[in-house]
Design a protein around this motif. Structure first.
Motif, PDB file in Angstrom:
ATOM      1  N   ASN A   1     -13.011 -44.761 -37.594  1.00  0.00           N
ATOM      2  CA  ASN A   1     -13.560 -46.113 -37.627  1.00  0.00           C
ATOM      3  C   ASN A   1     -14.337 -46.428 -36.353  1.00  0.00           C
ATOM      4  O   ASN A   1     -15.425 -46.994 -36.386  1.00  0.00           O
ATOM      5  CB  ASN A   1     -12.384 -47.081 -37.780  1.00  0.00           C
ATOM      6  N   ASN A   2     -13.780 -46.019 -35.202  1.00  0.00           N
ATOM      7  CA  ASN A   2     -14.474 -46.214 -33.922  1.00  0.00           C
ATOM      8  C   ASN A   2     -15.832 -45.510 -33.940  1.00  0.00           C
ATOM      9  O   ASN A   2     -16.841 -46.078 -33.534  1.00  0.00           O
ATOM     10  CB  ASN A   2     -13.656 -45.629 -32.772  1.00  0.00           C
ATOM     11  N   SER A   3     -15.830 -44.273 -34.413  1.00  0.00           N
ATOM     12  CA  SER A   3     -17.085 -43.515 -34.431  1.00  0.00           C
ATOM     13  C   SER A   3     -18.123 -44.220 -35.304  1.00  0.00           C
ATOM     14  O   SER A   3     -19.309 -44.252 -34.977  1.00  0.00           O
ATOM     15  CB  SER A   3     -16.842 -42.099 -34.954  1.00  0.00           C
ATOM     16  N   LEU A   4     -17.663 -44.805 -36.403  1.00  0.00           N
ATOM     17  CA  LEU A   4     -18.610 -45.526 -37.263  1.00  0.00           C
ATOM     18  C   LEU A   4     -19.106 -46.792 -36.556  1.00  0.00           C
ATOM     19  O   LEU A   4     -20.290 -47.119 -36.597  1.00  0.00           O
ATOM     20  CB  LEU A   4     -17.947 -45.893 -38.598  1.00  0.00           C
ATOM     21  N   LYS A   5     -18.161 -47.468 -35.858  1.00  0.00           N
ATOM     22  CA  LYS A   5     -18.520 -48.731 -35.189  1.00  0.00           C
ATOM     23  C   LYS A   5     -19.499 -48.497 -34.044  1.00  0.00           C
ATOM     24  O   LYS A   5     -20.400 -49.275 -33.789  1.00  0.00           O
ATOM     25  CB  LYS A   5     -17.254 -49.383 -34.596  1.00  0.00           C
ATOM     26  N   TYR A   6     -19.271 -47.392 -33.292  1.00  0.00           N
ATOM     27  CA  TYR A   6     -20.059 -47.174 -32.078  1.00  0.00           C
ATOM     28  C   TYR A   6     -21.203 -46.180 -32.272  1.00  0.00           C
ATOM     29  O   TYR A   6     -21.680 -45.587 -31.327  1.00  0.00           O
ATOM     30  CB  TYR A   6     -19.138 -46.722 -30.944  1.00  0.00           C
ATOM     31  N   THR A   7     -21.609 -45.987 -33.552  1.00  0.00           N
ATOM     32  CA  THR A   7     -22.757 -45.105 -33.798  1.00  0.00           C
ATOM     33  C   THR A   7     -23.828 -45.887 -34.549  1.00  0.00           C
ATOM     34  O   THR A   7     -23.722 -46.093 -35.764  1.00  0.00           O
ATOM     35  CB  THR A   7     -22.311 -43.866 -34.614  1.00  0.00           C
TER      36      THR A   7
ATOM     37  N   ILE B   1     -16.561 -36.209 -34.208  1.00  0.00           N
ATOM     38  CA  ILE B   1     -17.718 -36.083 -33.316  1.00  0.00           C
ATOM     39  C   ILE B   1     -18.842 -36.980 -33.845  1.00  0.00           C
ATOM     40  O   ILE B   1     -19.194 -36.895 -35.026  1.00  0.00           O
ATOM     41  CB  ILE B   1     -18.211 -34.619 -33.273  1.00  0.00           C
ATOM     42  N   ASP B   2     -19.380 -37.824 -32.967  1.00  0.00           N
ATOM     43  CA  ASP B   2     -20.453 -38.709 -33.449  1.00  0.00           C
ATOM     44  C   ASP B   2     -21.697 -38.612 -32.574  1.00  0.00           C
ATOM     45  O   ASP B   2     -21.676 -38.002 -31.513  1.00  0.00           O
ATOM     46  CB  ASP B   2     -19.950 -40.161 -33.542  1.00  0.00           C
ATOM     47  N   THR B   3     -22.770 -39.222 -33.063  1.00  0.00           N
ATOM     48  CA  THR B   3     -24.036 -39.201 -32.307  1.00  0.00           C
ATOM     49  C   THR B   3     -24.311 -40.602 -31.750  1.00  0.00           C
ATOM     50  O   THR B   3     -25.454 -41.022 -31.623  1.00  0.00           O
ATOM     51  CB  THR B   3     -25.212 -38.782 -33.222  1.00  0.00           C
TER      52      THR B   3
ATOM     53  N   THR C   1     -10.832 -44.684 -18.694  1.00  0.00           N
ATOM     54  CA  THR C   1     -10.055 -45.911 -18.927  1.00  0.00           C
ATOM     55  C   THR C   1      -9.802 -46.243 -20.395  1.00  0.00           C
ATOM     56  O   THR C   1      -8.950 -47.074 -20.681  1.00  0.00           O
ATOM     57  CB  THR C   1     -10.778 -47.129 -18.318  1.00  0.00           C
ATOM     58  N   ILE C   2     -10.528 -45.619 -21.312  1.00  0.00           N
ATOM     59  CA  ILE C   2     -10.461 -46.104 -22.707  1.00  0.00           C
ATOM     60  C   ILE C   2      -9.085 -46.027 -23.349  1.00  0.00           C
ATOM     61  O   ILE C   2      -8.819 -46.734 -24.308  1.00  0.00           O
ATOM     62  CB  ILE C   2     -11.473 -45.384 -23.629  1.00  0.00           C
ATOM     63  N   PHE C   3      -8.207 -45.171 -22.818  1.00  0.00           N
ATOM     64  CA  PHE C   3      -6.876 -45.077 -23.432  1.00  0.00           C
ATOM     65  C   PHE C   3      -5.908 -46.101 -22.842  1.00  0.00           C
ATOM     66  O   PHE C   3      -4.742 -46.114 -23.169  1.00  0.00           O
ATOM     67  CB  PHE C   3      -6.312 -43.658 -23.278  1.00  0.00           C
TER      68      PHE C   3
ATOM     69  N   GLU D   1      -8.884 -52.035 -22.650  1.00  0.00           N
ATOM     70  CA  GLU D   1     -10.069 -51.499 -21.963  1.00  0.00           C
ATOM     71  C   GLU D   1     -11.189 -51.249 -22.958  1.00  0.00           C
ATOM     72  O   GLU D   1     -11.014 -50.561 -23.949  1.00  0.00           O
ATOM     73  CB  GLU D   1      -9.730 -50.183 -21.241  1.00  0.00           C
ATOM     74  N   ARG D   2     -12.349 -51.830 -22.656  1.00  0.00           N
ATOM     75  CA  ARG D   2     -13.525 -51.593 -23.489  1.00  0.00           C
ATOM     76  C   ARG D   2     -14.697 -51.307 -22.571  1.00  0.00           C
ATOM     77  O   ARG D   2     -14.785 -51.863 -21.482  1.00  0.00           O
ATOM     78  CB  ARG D   2     -13.865 -52.831 -24.341  1.00  0.00           C
ATOM     79  N   ALA D   3     -15.594 -50.429 -23.034  1.00  0.00           N
ATOM     80  CA  ALA D   3     -16.751 -50.110 -22.188  1.00  0.00           C
ATOM     81  C   ALA D   3     -17.750 -51.257 -22.233  1.00  0.00           C
ATOM     82  O   ALA D   3     -17.743 -52.049 -23.184  1.00  0.00           O
ATOM     83  CB  ALA D   3     -17.404 -48.834 -22.684  1.00  0.00           C
ATOM     84  N   ASP D   4     -18.603 -51.358 -21.199  1.00  0.00           N
ATOM     85  CA  ASP D   4     -19.618 -52.423 -21.188  1.00  0.00           C
ATOM     86  C   ASP D   4     -20.549 -52.301 -22.384  1.00  0.00           C
ATOM     87  O   ASP D   4     -20.921 -53.291 -23.010  1.00  0.00           O
ATOM     88  CB  ASP D   4     -20.445 -52.353 -19.895  1.00  0.00           C
TER      89      ASP D   4
ATOM     90  N   GLY E   1     -13.351 -56.537 -31.242  1.00  0.00           N
ATOM     91  CA  GLY E   1     -12.586 -55.361 -30.793  1.00  0.00           C
ATOM     92  C   GLY E   1     -11.617 -55.818 -29.731  1.00  0.00           C
ATOM     93  O   GLY E   1     -11.954 -56.662 -28.906  1.00  0.00           O
ATOM     94  N   THR E   2     -10.416 -55.253 -29.777  1.00  0.00           N
ATOM     95  CA  THR E   2      -9.378 -55.711 -28.852  1.00  0.00           C
ATOM     96  C   THR E   2      -9.191 -54.749 -27.689  1.00  0.00           C
ATOM     97  O   THR E   2      -8.602 -55.101 -26.674  1.00  0.00           O
ATOM     98  CB  THR E   2      -8.038 -55.816 -29.595  1.00  0.00           C
ATOM     99  N   GLY E   3      -9.646 -53.524 -27.849  1.00  0.00           N
ATOM    100  CA  GLY E   3      -9.397 -52.523 -26.801  1.00  0.00           C
ATOM    101  C   GLY E   3      -7.978 -51.997 -26.881  1.00  0.00           C
ATOM    102  O   GLY E   3      -7.446 -51.459 -25.916  1.00  0.00           O
TER     103      GLY E   3
ATOM    104  N   GLY F   1      -6.868 -50.205 -29.912  1.00  0.00           N
ATOM    105  CA  GLY F   1      -6.805 -49.132 -30.927  1.00  0.00           C
ATOM    106  C   GLY F   1      -6.474 -47.772 -30.321  1.00  0.00           C
ATOM    107  O   GLY F   1      -5.523 -47.099 -30.759  1.00  0.00           O
ATOM    108  N   LEU F   2      -7.227 -47.344 -29.311  1.00  0.00           N
ATOM    109  CA  LEU F   2      -7.018 -46.013 -28.742  1.00  0.00           C
ATOM    110  C   LEU F   2      -5.693 -45.930 -27.996  1.00  0.00           C
ATOM    111  O   LEU F   2      -5.017 -44.910 -28.026  1.00  0.00           O
ATOM    112  CB  LEU F   2      -8.160 -45.654 -27.789  1.00  0.00           C
ATOM    113  N   TYR F   3      -5.345 -47.034 -27.341  1.00  0.00           N
ATOM    114  CA  TYR F   3      -4.075 -47.065 -26.610  1.00  0.00           C
ATOM    115  C   TYR F   3      -2.926 -46.766 -27.575  1.00  0.00           C
ATOM    116  O   TYR F   3      -2.080 -45.911 -27.321  1.00  0.00           O
ATOM    117  CB  TYR F   3      -3.908 -48.443 -25.956  1.00  0.00           C
TER     118      TYR F   3
END
Ligand code: ADP
Length: 573
Positions: free
Chosen positions: A459-465, A488-490, A501-503, A507-510, A519-521, A523-525
């Motif tokens: 889901n993250n890969s779909l959201k951030y691609t 693996i995404d593009t 920091t993402i785990f 934590e979310r990237a800028d 997004g709550t930051g 999911g990965l944690y």
């Protein structure tokens, strides 16, 4: 000493016809200089400052050694050979002191122009050492080995000593003025005074005393020996202050050097036979004993104080840590209670909104339909968030329950990929599923939670691609007994900093906000915590922002159930 009246010395230096004090001033000095230089050097061989201190000790020890030989030897050829070395070594010590001070102050090597200047200054000494300009002969009439030194040569290397004193003074004053930190200022002051006095005594031994003897102001050149004692003290002070302020990165150097110094001085007392000089020697030894002892006690006291301070801080840290843990637990409990309270009304809102949008209360006008849809979607997102908060608080309070069963992970991943395909199509992305298996991929884990973690990665890969593709690959390693799920995404990729920091919680990237506002930051944690509880792990990598990302989830394989061929399936939009 060239004289047929004196006997040949044993081992080049031992003769009964020279003042005993000579050995007491020369031999311990050589040993001390060498031990300080070598000790500092071997503690950190790569430090330029340590190397320079070693060179200074080596050159100066060589200078004292030939001075001792010049006192005792009666062989004219040996004296003729070693005499020019006085000038060369004196010049080297002077220039090395400038080099040392520069590196000490600037914490870097001297510029190339300095190196050229140093070489040019030393060049005449090397060039003219083997010529008549340095030594032309000896005065045998008074049984002394005072050479006929070339005046220009002698003046030149003496002036080099004066130049070193001035140069070092200028460097030190500038360094002192520039520095703002009080501690470093003190350090510059101590090392500055130490090195200036070192150079001054050296200059006195090399030139001043002989000059004053020649003028008849001093009776003989015995004072030279006291000068050597002084130089040892200054060498100590330079090494000690530098060590104290960690310039050499050697903690033990000072105490070790002090103890070695005491051993050498006390040991040499054994060789004193003449009662007249015992007083002088005991006074000198006492003087050193006083200085070394004082410095040693001070350094031990400092160490003890530092240790006490560390112990005190560690205790406070422990208390603070316990308090923080308590607070964290209370916070998790609060989140848990609050989330539970929110969940029930939200379920009601979602239920009615769902019935409304599906026509359970009759056909809705277009505007109302749109609003109902919004209510429904927001309530769904809120339920998801609350579920995440609840899970986090369960994990943190240790109340997360895992129900482990044996299941086929490969098949589960394929199912999740198929389920996500609709979403990929909606976003205009290509979602591929591949396997490269040697076993059937059975794992023992909590199927629901593992599925949730993998779902999160895809889901993250779909959201951030924003455009391109997402590849899901399942592979295994029979030898390591592990199974890997790679996503693996593009997409937008991640910087080195983000990857670190993402785990972590929240934590979310800028760049995440630009692509995916919600997004709550968390999911990965959570995914990582779940997979770790199953004996696996998740790692992330990326070539950088805008260069896609790769997440690898790994779990232990339960059994190796035979071989399956590489299979391939995918969807292309
Ligand atoms: P959320 O997606 O809710 O922000 P996550 O914990 O799932 O929280 O992810 C944390 C952060 O990791 C995201 O905000 C994003 O910055 C980064 N991230 C996760 N997956 C990807 C990905 N596939 N590509 C780029 N960045 C990602």
């Amino acid at each position: 000493m060239i004289c047929y009246l004196y006997p040949e010395p044993t081992y080049l230096i031992f003769s009964s016809d020279v003042p005993l004090l000579l050995y007491y001033s020369h031999i311990p000095t050589i040993l001390l200089f060498l031990s300080i230089g070598l000790y500092v050097y071997f503690n950190d061989r790569h430090s330029l400052l340590n190397k320079l201190l070693l060179f200074i000790s080596l050159c100066f020890s060589a200078w004292i050694t030939i001075s001792l030989i010049a006192w005792t030897i009666i062989n004219a050829e040996i004296i003729a050979f070693i005499w020019p070395l006085f000038g060369v070594l004196a010049g080297l010590v002077s220039i090395l002191c400038i080099y040392f001070v520069y590196v000490f102050l600037n914490k870097k090597d001297v510029p190339f122009s300095y190196k050229v200047a140093f070489t040019l200054l030393l060049l005449p000494l090397f060039l003219f050492a083997p010529t008549d300009l340095s030594v032309s002969g000896f005065d045998l009439t008074n049984c002394d080995s005072f050479a006929f030194e070339g005046i220009a040569y002698k003046v030149y290397y003496t002036l080099l000593g004066v130049l070193a004193m001035v140069w070092v003074l200028v460097l030190m004053v500038n360094g002192y003025r520039r520095e703002v930190e009080e501690d470093v200022k003190k350090q510059i002051l101590y090392v500055g005074i130490g090195i200036e006095l070192f150079l001054f005594l050296f200059f006195s031994i090399v030139f001043l005393i002989t000059y004053l003897v020649n003028l008849g102001i001093l009776p003989d050149s015995r004072l030279e020996m006291y000068g050597l004692f002084g130089m040892v003290a200054f060498m100590f002070s330079i090494a000690f202050t530098s060590v104290k302020y960690k310039a050499f990165n050697v903690n033990l150097a000072a105490p070790v050097a002090l103890v070695i110094g005491l051993w050498i001085f006390v040991f040499s007392l054994l060789f004193i036979r003449k009662i007249e000089i015992v007083q002088v020697i005991v006074s000198v030894t006492l003087f050193f004993l006083f200085i070394f002892g004082y410095a040693l006690i001070k350094s031990i006291r400092r160490e003890i104080r530092q240790r006490q301070e560390i112990e005190r801080l560690a205790k406070r840290l422990k208390q603070a840590n316990t308090r923080l843990r308590e607070l964290d637990k209370q916070k998790s409990e609060f989140v848990s209670i609050a989330s539970h309270q929110l969940r029930s009304p939200l379920t009601v809102i979602s239920g009615y909104a769902s019935m409304l949008r599906e026509g359970g209360f009759g056909k809705l006008p277009a505007k109302a339909k749109e609003s109902t849809e919004r209510i429904y979607q927001s309530a769904r997102l809120m339920t998801q968030s609350i579920e995440e908060y609840l899970n986090v608080s369960r994990i943190e309070s240790g109340n997360m329950k895992y129900e482990k069963v044996d299941f086929n992970l490969r098949n589960e991943v394929e199912r999740i990929a198929n389920d996500s395909r609709q979403e990929a199509i909606k976003r205009g992305l290509l979602l591929m599923f591949k396997t490269d298996m040697t076993t059937s991929g059975i794992v023992n884990a909590d199927v629901g939670k593992v599925v949730q973690a993998i779902h999160n990665l895809i889901n993250n890969s779909l959201k951030y691609t924003p455009k391109g593709s997402v590849n899901v690959l399942v592979r295994d390693d029979q030898v390591k007994k592990r199974i890997y799920v790679e996503v693996i995404d593009t997409g937008i990729g991640m910087s080195e900093k983000t990857l670190n920091t993402i785990f972590q919680k929240f934590e979310r990237a800028d760049n995440a906000h630009k692509v995916n506002i919600q997004g709550t930051g968390l999911g990965l944690y959570m995914a990582l915590k779940i997979i770790e509880a199953m004996g696996g792990t998740i790692t992330a990598s990326s070539e950088g922002e805008g260069k896609g990302s790769k997440f690898v989830l790994e779990l232990p394989l339960l059994k190796c159930f035979g071989f399956e061929h590489l299979s391939f399936s995918g969807s292309i939009i």
